[in-house]
Design an enzyme around this catalytic site. Sequence first.
Site, short mmCIF file in Angstrom:
data_model
loop_
_atom_site.label_atom_id
_atom_site.label_comp_id
_atom_site.label_asym_id
_atom_site.label_seq_id
_atom_site.Cartn_x
_atom_site.Cartn_y
_atom_site.Cartn_z
N GLY A 12 5.78 5.75 -10.13
CA GLY A 12 5.20 5.14 -11.14
C GLY A 12 4.24 5.20 -12.00
O GLY A 12 3.76 6.26 -11.18
N ASP A 72 -1.23 8.57 -7.94
CA ASP A 72 -1.47 8.18 -6.26
C ASP A 72 -0.60 8.98 -5.30
O ASP A 72 -0.88 8.84 -4.11
CB ASP A 72 -0.25 7.28 -6.30
CG ASP A 72 1.11 7.38 -6.87
OD1 ASP A 72 1.14 7.67 -8.55
OD2 ASP A 72 1.56 7.16 -6.44
N THR A 87 9.48 12.32 -10.63
CA THR A 87 8.58 12.61 -9.04
C THR A 87 9.00 12.35 -8.19
O THR A 87 10.33 11.87 -8.32
CB THR A 87 7.77 11.40 -9.56
OG1 THR A 87 6.16 11.95 -10.69
CG2 THR A 87 6.10 11.36 -8.21
N ARG A 89 -6.77 14.64 -13.91
CA ARG A 89 -6.85 13.89 -13.25
C ARG A 89 -5.94 13.79 -11.56
O ARG A 89 -5.06 14.55 -11.62
CB ARG A 89 -6.16 13.37 -14.24
CG ARG A 89 -5.20 11.64 -13.95
CD ARG A 89 -3.88 11.66 -13.73
NE ARG A 89 -3.08 10.16 -13.55
CZ ARG A 89 -2.54 9.90 -12.81
NH1 ARG A 89 -1.24 10.91 -12.74
NH2 ARG A 89 -1.41 9.11 -12.20
N1 ASP Z 1 2.49 7.97 -9.75
C1 ASP Z 1 2.68 9.95 -11.02
C2 ASP Z 1 1.21 9.43 -10.91
O1 ASP Z 1 0.76 9.05 -11.19
C3 ASP Z 1 3.86 9.57 -11.56
C4 ASP Z 1 5.20 9.17 -11.24
O2 ASP Z 1 5.32 8.84 -10.79
O3 ASP Z 1 5.98 9.31 -12.18
O4 ASP Z 1 0.68 11.17 -10.94
#
Ligand code: ASP
Length: 292
Positions: A214, A193, A162, A190
């Site tokens: 995360g 965040d 990300t 889905r």
């Molecule tokens: N936070 C991101 C999500 O849940 C994924 C990530 O940061 O790796 O969509």
Amino acid sequence: VGRLAIAVHGGAGSRSRPEAPAEEDVQAALLRALEAGRTTLEAGEAALDAVVSAVAVLEDDPAFNAGRGSVLTEAGTVEMDAAVMRGSDRAVGAVAAVRRVRRPVELAHALLGRGRDAILCGDAAERLARDLELETVPEETLVVERQRERWRRRSASPTLGTVGAVARDSRGGLAAATSTGGRAGQAVGRIGDSPIPGAGTWADSTTCAVSCTGDGEAIIRAACAHEVHARVRAGATPAEAAAAATAELARFDGTGGLIALGANGELAMPFTTQAMSRGWWEGAGRPGTAIG
Ligand code: ASP
């Protein structure tokens, strides 16, 4: 007045999974993103423009889980989320579950610029992208073999990928941006965040700008980016606030990391995962990157 600054992240997670891109490529891309943001800031443009230009570089780079290179959903499709936030007036633009947009961060930026809807999802967001003549592409253009292979193996292990940026401009304005393909193997529909203001993305020029990465569900439950802001507003330094907000993810069975830039240009980049790729540049200094 004061110093220009920009920081970027390329995601929190575990290092050296078979599906991970080479770390030299990741660091080179982070440097290019910093350079794009820095050029924008040095031209006297706003922090918002700087974070958008930096994140767009990372969306274009197939090494990251954003734009081209995004992870695939359980159905093998691409569904991307992105947000931008301007700290001077807390204006927000966010898009969720978009499938055929080349650079979701540019669409989020355009939405902010229109000043009507804060968050737009799916087909409606893609229609807006076409109306505004932003680049839309066949979904296959966004899929790279590395992610297709990962999907075939049903590997949902978290890896770096990300992307996000925070910046401070010459007028002391702060801004944040985050962009992601979400979680590998996520349910169709889905939303994570990243596009949720206060969860994965937040900016207020009187306190801080924050971009998280995360476990999305934990970040949402912790209101992680807003938590950093609330702690700074209550008197904590950005470093203290960022460390405390990141540590709170454990309460919600999650791990992650974030980049936070305070009103005076103070930078914090904590993470509770094994690694978080990140890069930083502050006026007069040299750019730096790190992964572990
Ligand atoms: N936070 C991101 C999500 O849940 C994924 C990530 O940061 O790796 O969509």
